[in-house]
Design a protein around this motif. Structure first.
Motif, PDB file in Angstrom:
ATOM      1  N   GLN A   1     -59.760  -5.747  50.876  1.00 19.34           N
ATOM      2  CA  GLN A   1     -61.156  -5.841  50.936  1.00 19.34           C
ATOM      3  C   GLN A   1     -61.743  -5.376  49.531  1.00 19.34           C
ATOM      4  OE1 GLN A   1     -62.978  -7.507  52.543  1.00 19.34           O
ATOM      5  NE2 GLN A   1     -65.238  -6.895  52.665  1.00 19.34           N
ATOM      6  N   GLU A   2     -61.070  -3.915  49.550  1.00 20.77           N
ATOM      7  CA  GLU A   2     -62.151  -3.442  48.199  1.00 20.77           C
ATOM      8  C   GLU A   2     -61.875  -4.045  46.790  1.00 20.77           C
ATOM      9  OE1 GLU A   2     -61.413   0.260  48.315  1.00 20.77           O
ATOM     10  OE2 GLU A   2     -62.267   1.616  49.814  1.00 20.77           O
ATOM     11  N   HIS A   3     -60.095  -4.982  46.506  1.00 17.98           N
ATOM     12  CA  HIS A   3     -60.411  -5.012  45.530  1.00 17.98           C
ATOM     13  C   HIS A   3     -60.042  -6.748  45.564  1.00 17.98           C
ATOM     14  CE1 HIS A   3     -58.609  -1.115  43.625  1.00 17.98           C
ATOM     15  NE2 HIS A   3     -58.527  -0.668  44.655  1.00 17.98           N
ATOM     16  N   CYS A   4     -60.301  -7.014  46.420  1.00 15.50           N
ATOM     17  CA  CYS A   4     -59.709  -9.338  46.329  1.00 15.50           C
ATOM     18  C   CYS A   4     -61.717  -9.234  47.256  1.00 15.50           C
ATOM     19  CB  CYS A   4     -58.054  -9.446  47.135  1.00 15.50           C
ATOM     20  SG  CYS A   4     -56.996  -8.504  46.508  1.00 15.50           S
ATOM     21  N   PHE A   5     -62.377  -9.037  46.831  1.00 14.58           N
ATOM     22  CA  PHE A   5     -63.024  -9.697  47.930  1.00 14.58           C
ATOM     23  C   PHE A   5     -63.796 -10.920  47.984  1.00 14.58           C
ATOM     24  CE2 PHE A   5     -67.194  -9.675  49.104  1.00 14.58           C
ATOM     25  CZ  PHE A   5     -67.826  -9.604  50.507  1.00 14.58           C
ATOM     26  N   TYR A   6     -63.845 -10.865  46.629  1.00 12.02           N
ATOM     27  CA  TYR A   6     -64.473 -11.530  46.445  1.00 12.02           C
ATOM     28  C   TYR A   6     -63.127 -13.004  45.666  1.00 12.02           C
ATOM     29  CZ  TYR A   6     -68.232  -9.509  44.820  1.00 12.02           C
ATOM     30  OH  TYR A   6     -69.644  -9.310  44.589  1.00 12.02           O
ATOM     31  N   HIS A   7     -62.217 -12.812  46.410  1.00 16.73           N
ATOM     32  CA  HIS A   7     -60.827 -14.087  46.177  1.00 16.73           C
ATOM     33  C   HIS A   7     -60.231 -14.484  47.865  1.00 16.73           C
ATOM     34  CE1 HIS A   7     -60.623 -12.019  42.291  1.00 16.73           C
ATOM     35  NE2 HIS A   7     -60.077 -13.195  41.793  1.00 16.73           N
ATOM     36  N   LEU A   8     -60.734 -13.390  48.761  1.00 16.45           N
ATOM     37  CA  LEU A   8     -60.765 -13.798  50.325  1.00 16.45           C
ATOM     38  C   LEU A   8     -61.326 -15.166  50.756  1.00 16.45           C
ATOM     39  CD1 LEU A   8     -60.655 -10.363  51.803  1.00 16.45           C
ATOM     40  CD2 LEU A   8     -58.690 -11.803  50.953  1.00 16.45           C
ATOM     41  N   GLU A   9     -60.627 -16.338  51.264  1.00 12.73           N
ATOM     42  CA  GLU A   9     -60.831 -16.807  51.429  1.00 12.73           C
ATOM     43  C   GLU A   9     -61.591 -16.985  53.447  1.00 12.73           C
ATOM     44  OE1 GLU A   9     -59.395 -20.652  50.216  1.00 12.73           O
ATOM     45  OE2 GLU A   9     -58.661 -19.864  48.379  1.00 12.73           O
ATOM     46  N   ALA A  10     -60.638 -16.047  53.979  1.00 11.07           N
ATOM     47  CA  ALA A  10     -60.483 -15.734  55.776  1.00 11.07           C
ATOM     48  C   ALA A  10     -60.127 -14.514  55.741  1.00 11.07           C
ATOM     49  CB  ALA A  10     -59.379 -17.101  56.301  1.00 11.07           C
ATOM     50  N   PRO A  11     -60.855 -13.949  56.639  1.00 10.15           N
ATOM     51  CA  PRO A  11     -60.920 -13.007  57.240  1.00 10.15           C
ATOM     52  C   PRO A  11     -59.819 -12.320  57.507  1.00 10.15           C
ATOM     53  CG  PRO A  11     -62.859 -13.760  58.544  1.00 10.15           C
ATOM     54  CD  PRO A  11     -61.535 -14.520  57.414  1.00 10.15           C
ATOM     55  N   ILE A  12     -58.982 -10.764  56.673  1.00  9.94           N
ATOM     56  CA  ILE A  12     -57.610  -9.856  56.996  1.00  9.94           C
ATOM     57  C   ILE A  12     -57.608 -10.063  58.351  1.00  9.94           C
ATOM     58  CG2 ILE A  12     -56.662  -8.074  55.998  1.00  9.94           C
ATOM     59  CD1 ILE A  12     -58.846  -7.743  54.185  1.00  9.94           C
ATOM     60  N   GLU A  13     -56.436 -10.342  58.680  1.00 11.79           N
ATOM     61  CA  GLU A  13     -55.438  -9.860  60.191  1.00 11.79           C
ATOM     62  C   GLU A  13     -54.953  -9.005  60.174  1.00 11.79           C
ATOM     63  OE1 GLU A  13     -56.106 -12.191  63.253  1.00 11.79           O
ATOM     64  OE2 GLU A  13     -57.272 -13.835  62.424  1.00 11.79           O
ATOM     65  N   ARG A  14     -54.498  -8.608  61.160  1.00  7.72           N
ATOM     66  CA  ARG A  14     -53.558  -7.305  61.424  1.00  7.72           C
ATOM     67  C   ARG A  14     -52.866  -7.469  62.742  1.00  7.72           C
ATOM     68  NH1 ARG A  14     -56.205  -1.572  62.027  1.00  7.72           N
ATOM     69  NH2 ARG A  14     -58.326  -2.923  62.543  1.00  7.72           N
ATOM     70  N   VAL A  15     -51.179  -7.605  62.818  1.00  7.98           N
ATOM     71  CA  VAL A  15     -50.782  -7.574  63.542  1.00  7.98           C
ATOM     72  C   VAL A  15     -49.503  -6.651  63.663  1.00  7.98           C
ATOM     73  CG1 VAL A  15     -49.148  -9.295  64.870  1.00  7.98           C
ATOM     74  CG2 VAL A  15     -50.708  -9.882  63.345  1.00  7.98           C
ATOM     75  N   THR A  16     -50.012  -5.250  64.799  1.00  8.90           N
ATOM     76  CA  THR A  16     -49.587  -4.158  65.075  1.00  8.90           C
ATOM     77  C   THR A  16     -48.520  -3.898  66.789  1.00  8.90           C
ATOM     78  OG1 THR A  16     -51.465  -3.139  66.030  1.00  8.90           O
ATOM     79  CG2 THR A  16     -51.579  -3.433  63.773  1.00  8.90           C
ATOM     80  N   GLY A  17     -48.556  -2.534  67.008  1.00 12.61           N
ATOM     81  CA  GLY A  17     -48.580  -2.030  68.348  1.00 12.61           C
ATOM     82  C   GLY A  17     -49.380  -2.339  69.069  1.00 12.61           C
ATOM     83  N   TRP A  18     -49.615  -1.453  70.606  1.00 13.30           N
ATOM     84  CA  TRP A  18     -50.615  -1.651  71.101  1.00 13.30           C
ATOM     85  C   TRP A  18     -51.184  -0.542  71.245  1.00 13.30           C
ATOM     86  CZ3 TRP A  18     -47.673  -3.122  76.160  1.00 13.30           C
ATOM     87  CH2 TRP A  18     -47.319  -4.748  75.872  1.00 13.30           C
ATOM     88  N   ASP A  19     -52.472   0.104  71.728  1.00 13.56           N
ATOM     89  CA  ASP A  19     -53.416   0.783  71.093  1.00 13.56           C
ATOM     90  C   ASP A  19     -52.127   1.701  72.812  1.00 13.56           C
ATOM     91  OD1 ASP A  19     -54.380   1.223  69.019  1.00 13.56           O
ATOM     92  OD2 ASP A  19     -55.874   0.628  69.143  1.00 13.56           O
ATOM     93  N   THR A  20     -51.524   2.181  73.111  1.00 14.86           N
ATOM     94  CA  THR A  20     -51.185   2.340  74.593  1.00 14.86           C
ATOM     95  C   THR A  20     -50.071   4.279  74.178  1.00 14.86           C
ATOM     96  OG1 THR A  20     -49.352   0.562  74.733  1.00 14.86           O
ATOM     97  CG2 THR A  20     -51.490   0.501  75.651  1.00 14.86           C
ATOM     98  N   PRO A  21     -49.785   4.531  74.951  1.00 14.73           N
ATOM     99  CA  PRO A  21     -48.389   6.004  74.197  1.00 14.73           C
ATOM    100  C   PRO A  21     -47.168   4.298  74.146  1.00 14.73           C
ATOM    101  CG  PRO A  21     -50.009   6.742  76.291  1.00 14.73           C
ATOM    102  CD  PRO A  21     -50.521   5.223  75.996  1.00 14.73           C
TER     103      PRO A  21
END
Length: 352
Positions: free
Chosen positions: A306-326
């Motif tokens: 976001q800090e370094h590429c804001f003006y080049h982004l054409e879509a929101p940045i996506e995150r795919v991760t593990g769950w917020d659970t034990p």
């Protein structure tokens, strides 16, 4: 994957053998123990037994019980003694049997190891490599499956790396043992014996069938601060490391999306130049990691993009991760980001 292979090339032409990641790591330890008498290897069960995953198998027999030996079941003791040894000239490469077990040593790592060079104004330094199998995929439950990389990347004075293949594993391990900074060396267990396709709890093929399993037998290094372009593409940038590199590649292949998969390899220091160049080219970014979402390392990646590429982004940045659970033992394959979840994120990014 040609760029990754070239980044991992040995400094001199030498014989190449087919190796699993386990064998490549063992070869790296062997090369450094032969090269430098100050390199010692120890940890729980690493001596006679050869380690729970057999990475250190045969090293005690070859180098003796003073160079490769077992430690008591005390992670704080393993790291604490390594700090003292390093301050007096040795180069310990210690094993924490599972990354989940490292927390008793966390105070030693943060309060002593990471700060030693700076607090002594360079009079002492800590060339210690801490190897840790990490991540899930072996049905090990909550105490054998965690991905704690974010608690180390947050600490100034530490280097944190996670290779995704045998060539990088050996070259980065040698570079870590030669580095004068302490290195947290994370080893994804699911990749120990072969490439992972994202769908099964076993390798899709043995490493000796894959180009990245062809490992130079002797000495070479892979940079500790350089990412690799695992899969070139123009539509969207995927930032991943460890097992998730293979999951991301599978998702791109199955969706047909022209994704550029960046294997970060080194989490800190981070190769920001490669990331920025790729995101400015594609205009889209998806971040993938196995650890839980909140305060995971992906949050740092999103902020930097976001800090370094804001003006080049054409879509929101996506995150795919593990769950917020034990860690969910009975549902670990749903917990892991798989090709379907990553593929859906790729679709959202390119269609936005």
């Amino acid at each position: 994957m040609s760029e990754m292979t070239s980044n991992a090339a040995p400094q001199e032409a030498q014989a190449v053998s087919s190796m699993t990641m386990i064998q490549a790591l063992r070869s790296g330890l062997d090369v450094m123990m032969a090269k430098d008498d100050n390199v010692i290897v120890y940890g729980e069960d690493v001596g006679y037994f050869g380690g729970v995953f057999r990475v250190t198998e045969g090293l005690q027999k070859k180098y003796g019980k003073t160079r490769c030996f077992d430690a008591p079941i005390s992670e704080a003791g393993i790291v604490g003694t390594a700090i003292g040894m390093a301050a007096y000239g040795l180069r310990p490469a210690v094993e924490i049997q599972f990354a989940d077990y490292v927390y008793p040593a966390y105070d030693q790592i943060v309060s002593e190891l990471a700060r030693l060079r700076h607090r002594s104004a360079g009079d002492f330094f800590a060339p210690i490599t801490i190897r840790m199998p990490c991540g899930g995929g072996i049905y090990g439950g909550q105490t054998h499956s965690q991905s704690p990389e974010a608690v180390f990347t947050h600490v100034s004075g530490l280097r944190t790396v996670m290779p995704s293949n045998p060539i990088d594993a050996k070259g980065m391990l040698i570079a870590s043992m030669e580095c004068d900074d302490p290195v947290i060396f994370l080893e994804p267990k699911r990749l120990y014996n072969g490439p992972f396709d994202g769908h099964h709890d076993r390798p899709v093929q043995p490493w000796n069938k894959h180009e990245l399993g062809k490992v130079p037998e002797g000495y070479y290094t892979v940079p500790l601060d350089k990412a690799a372009i695992f899969r070139p593409g123009k539509a969207v940038t995927v930032l991943a490391y460890g097992t998730m590199v293979w999951v991301a590649e599978c998702a791109a292949r199955e969706t047909g999306i022209d994704a550029e998969v960046i294997d970060l390899r080194s989490l800190w220091p981070l190769d920001l130049d490669t990331i920025v160049e790729s995101v400015k080219k594609t205009g889209r970014c998806v971040v993938v990691h196995e650890a839980t979402r909140t305060s995971g390392f992906g949050a740092e990646l999103v902020a930097l993009v976001q800090e370094h590429c804001f003006y080049h982004l054409e879509a929101p940045i996506e995150r795919v991760t593990g769950w917020d659970t034990p860690y969910p033992h009975a549902q670990e394959w749903a917990y892991f980001p798989g090709p379907a979840r990553v593929g859906a994120a790729l679709q959202r990014a390119v269609e936005a």
